[in-house]
Design a protein around this motif. Structure first.
Motif, PDB file in Angstrom:
ATOM      1  N   TYR A  66      21.198  85.324  -9.542  1.00 58.63           N
ATOM      2  CA  TYR A  66      22.533  85.673  -9.078  1.00 58.63           C
ATOM      3  C   TYR A  66      23.443  84.576  -9.606  1.00 58.63           C
ATOM      4  N   TYR A  67      24.290  84.877 -10.623  1.00 60.25           N
ATOM      5  CA  TYR A  67      24.962  83.847 -11.402  1.00 60.25           C
ATOM      6  C   TYR A  67      25.958  82.981 -10.636  1.00 60.25           C
ATOM      7  N   PRO A  68      26.641  83.483  -9.562  1.00 60.09           N
ATOM      8  CA  PRO A  68      27.510  82.568  -8.807  1.00 60.09           C
ATOM      9  C   PRO A  68      26.784  81.341  -8.255  1.00 60.09           C
ATOM     10  N   TYR A  69      25.483  81.457  -7.939  1.00 56.74           N
ATOM     11  CA  TYR A  69      24.736  80.276  -7.495  1.00 56.74           C
ATOM     12  C   TYR A  69      24.684  79.213  -8.588  1.00 56.74           C
ATOM     13  N   PHE A  70      24.637  79.663  -9.880  1.00 59.05           N
ATOM     14  CA  PHE A  70      24.630  78.710 -10.992  1.00 59.05           C
ATOM     15  C   PHE A  70      25.902  77.868 -10.968  1.00 59.05           C
ATOM     16  N   ILE A  71      27.056  78.553 -10.732  1.00 62.87           N
ATOM     17  CA  ILE A  71      28.337  77.849 -10.748  1.00 62.87           C
ATOM     18  C   ILE A  71      28.352  76.788  -9.647  1.00 62.87           C
ATOM     19  N   ALA A  72      27.877  77.179  -8.432  1.00 66.39           N
ATOM     20  CA  ALA A  72      27.892  76.239  -7.312  1.00 66.39           C
ATOM     21  C   ALA A  72      26.965  75.061  -7.586  1.00 66.39           C
ATOM     22  N   THR A  73      25.755  75.344  -8.094  1.00 68.91           N
ATOM     23  CA  THR A  73      24.792  74.263  -8.358  1.00 68.91           C
ATOM     24  C   THR A  73      25.336  73.281  -9.387  1.00 68.91           C
ATOM     25  N   GLY A  74      25.899  73.820 -10.470  1.00 67.65           N
ATOM     26  CA  GLY A  74      26.418  72.944 -11.515  1.00 67.65           C
ATOM     27  C   GLY A  74      27.580  72.114 -11.049  1.00 67.65           C
ATOM     28  N   LEU A  75      28.464  72.731 -10.236  1.00 67.46           N
ATOM     29  CA  LEU A  75      29.615  71.967  -9.745  1.00 67.46           C
ATOM     30  C   LEU A  75      29.171  70.855  -8.809  1.00 67.46           C
ATOM     31  N   ILE A  76      28.148  71.149  -7.956  1.00 64.77           N
ATOM     32  CA  ILE A  76      27.657  70.104  -7.048  1.00 64.77           C
ATOM     33  C   ILE A  76      27.068  68.958  -7.863  1.00 64.77           C
ATOM     34  N   LEU A  77      26.298  69.292  -8.923  1.00 64.04           N
ATOM     35  CA  LEU A  77      25.674  68.262  -9.756  1.00 64.04           C
ATOM     36  C   LEU A  77      26.737  67.410 -10.452  1.00 64.04           C
ATOM     37  N   ALA A  78      27.762  68.085 -11.039  1.00 66.52           N
ATOM     38  CA  ALA A  78      28.780  67.358 -11.796  1.00 66.52           C
ATOM     39  C   ALA A  78      29.639  66.504 -10.870  1.00 66.52           C
ATOM     40  N   MET A  79      30.011  67.063  -9.698  1.00 63.32           N
ATOM     41  CA  MET A  79      30.820  66.282  -8.766  1.00 63.32           C
ATOM     42  C   MET A  79      29.994  65.160  -8.148  1.00 63.32           C
ATOM     43  N   GLY A  80      28.698  65.410  -7.955  1.00 65.81           N
ATOM     44  CA  GLY A  80      27.848  64.398  -7.335  1.00 65.81           C
ATOM     45  C   GLY A  80      27.759  63.137  -8.162  1.00 65.81           C
ATOM     46  N   THR A  81      27.702  63.288  -9.512  1.00 69.09           N
ATOM     47  CA  THR A  81      27.667  62.092 -10.352  1.00 69.09           C
ATOM     48  C   THR A  81      28.977  61.321 -10.241  1.00 69.09           C
ATOM     49  N   GLY A  82      30.102  62.043 -10.071  1.00 67.93           N
ATOM     50  CA  GLY A  82      31.368  61.349  -9.921  1.00 67.93           C
ATOM     51  C   GLY A  82      31.466  60.627  -8.595  1.00 67.93           C
ATOM     52  N   VAL A  83      31.042  61.330  -7.523  1.00 65.09           N
ATOM     53  CA  VAL A  83      31.204  60.758  -6.186  1.00 65.09           C
ATOM     54  C   VAL A  83      30.226  59.602  -5.970  1.00 65.09           C
ATOM     55  N   SER A  84      29.018  59.701  -6.615  1.00 64.65           N
ATOM     56  CA  SER A  84      28.017  58.658  -6.378  1.00 64.65           C
ATOM     57  C   SER A  84      28.490  57.307  -6.892  1.00 64.65           C
ATOM     58  N   SER A  85      29.325  57.301  -7.952  1.00 63.98           N
ATOM     59  CA  SER A  85      29.847  56.009  -8.407  1.00 63.98           C
ATOM     60  C   SER A  85      30.888  55.466  -7.432  1.00 63.98           C
ATOM     61  N   VAL A  86      31.580  56.386  -6.714  1.00 58.11           N
ATOM     62  CA  VAL A  86      32.521  55.922  -5.683  1.00 58.11           C
ATOM     63  C   VAL A  86      31.758  55.249  -4.541  1.00 58.11           C
ATOM     64  N   LEU A  87      30.561  55.800  -4.191  1.00 58.66           N
ATOM     65  CA  LEU A  87      29.789  55.257  -3.081  1.00 58.66           C
ATOM     66  C   LEU A  87      29.353  53.818  -3.346  1.00 58.66           C
ATOM     67  N   PHE A  88      29.162  53.474  -4.653  1.00 60.23           N
ATOM     68  CA  PHE A  88      28.753  52.110  -4.975  1.00 60.23           C
ATOM     69  C   PHE A  88      29.946  51.199  -5.232  1.00 60.23           C
ATOM     70  N   GLY A  89      31.160  51.674  -4.981  1.00 58.52           N
ATOM     71  CA  GLY A  89      32.316  50.821  -5.084  1.00 58.52           C
ATOM     72  C   GLY A  89      32.985  50.790  -6.438  1.00 58.52           C
ATOM     73  N   TYR A  90      32.592  51.692  -7.350  1.00 56.57           N
ATOM     74  CA  TYR A  90      33.235  51.760  -8.662  1.00 56.57           C
ATOM     75  C   TYR A  90      34.252  52.888  -8.659  1.00 56.57           C
ATOM     76  N   PRO A  91      35.145  52.981  -9.674  1.00 61.19           N
ATOM     77  CA  PRO A  91      36.060  54.111  -9.743  1.00 61.19           C
ATOM     78  C   PRO A  91      35.318  55.430  -9.942  1.00 61.19           C
ATOM     79  N   PHE A  92      36.008  56.527  -9.623  1.00 60.80           N
ATOM     80  CA  PHE A  92      35.442  57.871  -9.738  1.00 60.80           C
ATOM     81  C   PHE A  92      35.000  58.138 -11.176  1.00 60.80           C
ATOM     82  N   LEU A  93      33.799  58.713 -11.350  1.00 62.29           N
ATOM     83  CA  LEU A  93      33.234  59.098 -12.644  1.00 62.29           C
ATOM     84  C   LEU A  93      32.915  57.915 -13.548  1.00 62.29           C
ATOM     85  N   THR A  94      32.711  56.723 -12.998  1.00 66.03           N
ATOM     86  CA  THR A  94      32.233  55.609 -13.828  1.00 66.03           C
ATOM     87  C   THR A  94      30.825  55.927 -14.313  1.00 66.03           C
TER      88      THR A  94
END
Lengths: 140, 93
Positions: A66-94
């Motif tokens: 069901y292709y909409p699940y692909f969109i959600a999974t990919g967006l979570i993965l892409a945003m997660g890499t951005g947010v995870s650098s914020v959690l360590f105190g660096y700017p977004f998407l470092t």
């Protein structure tokens, strides 16, 4: 029923070549031409080739996604890499990178940008195939 | 020597691409246009290959692969459209 034997035979071989090329483009993307978007468009064209060569019902039983699940999974993965650098105190998407030695591949450069690219890959595959299958299912 | 031959081949391939364009615009039937489009893609692969020889580089290899895949895919889709008017069948049985 139409006889598309030569098209079916060519498709069965060509799809795997195109899919492996799309994976090559995805992993070559950081320092060379390529990237998640281009690789996903190539992978989507391989799957659309399957849809064109066979039909909607057969491929739906082969790839029951069901292709909409692909969109959600990919967006979570892409945003997660951005947010995870914020959690360590660096700017977004470092992005961070590290040279590692893997068993078969030898020394490779592992980056967090690759995880972002894989997220973009999954999103673009989901969007392209969702649009195309929705148009194909429409009553003419 | 090789450079001169490569430039001559580039000129010949340009003429071939021009002839393909003329056939695509003029072509009496749609099937002529489809065959001309396929031949245009193949000729452009040769053109980029000669360009790689002249510039002595390998960076255009992805372009060759993408051109080959897209030209094959376009030919298949256009032929399917001309055959039955439907590109993606609902149920072919």
């Amino acid at each position: 029923m139409k006889n598309n034997l030569s098209l079916h035979t060519i498709t069965r071989i060509a799809v795997f070549i195109i899919l492996s090329f799309s994976l090559y483009l995805l992993f070559a993307g950081h320092n060379n031409p390529g990237g998640g978007f281009i690789g996903a468009l190539m992978a989507a064209s391989a799957i659309v080739l399957l849809y064109v060569s066979f039909d909607l019902k057969t491929i739906k039983s082969v790839l029951p996604f069901y292709y909409p699940y692909f969109i959600a999974t990919g967006l979570i993965l892409a945003m997660g890499t951005g947010v995870s650098s914020v959690l360590f105190g660096y700017p977004f998407l470092t992005q961070f990178f590290k040279y590692a030695t893997l068993p078969i591949l030898g020394e490779v450069e592992l980056t967090t940008a690759l995880v972002f690219d894989i997220g973009v890959f999954i999103v673009v595959i989901g969007v392209a195939l969702l649009i195309i299958t929705t148009i194909a299912e429409d009553d003419a | 020597m090789l450079d001169t031959v490569a430039w001559i081949v580039l000129v010949i391939l340009s003429v071939a691409i021009l002839l393909c364009f003329i056939r695509m615009i003029k072509g009496p039937t749609m099937f002529d246009r489809i065959v001309a489009l396929d031949l245009l893609g193949i000729t452009m692969i040769g053109f980029v290959g000669m360009l790689m020889i002249i510039q002595d580089t390998l960076v255009y290899t992805e372009i060759l692969l993408v051109l080959g895949i897209l030209s094959f895919f376009g030919t298949v889709a256009l032929s399917k459209y001309m055959e039955g008017g439907v590109i993606i069948d609902r149920d072919s049985d």
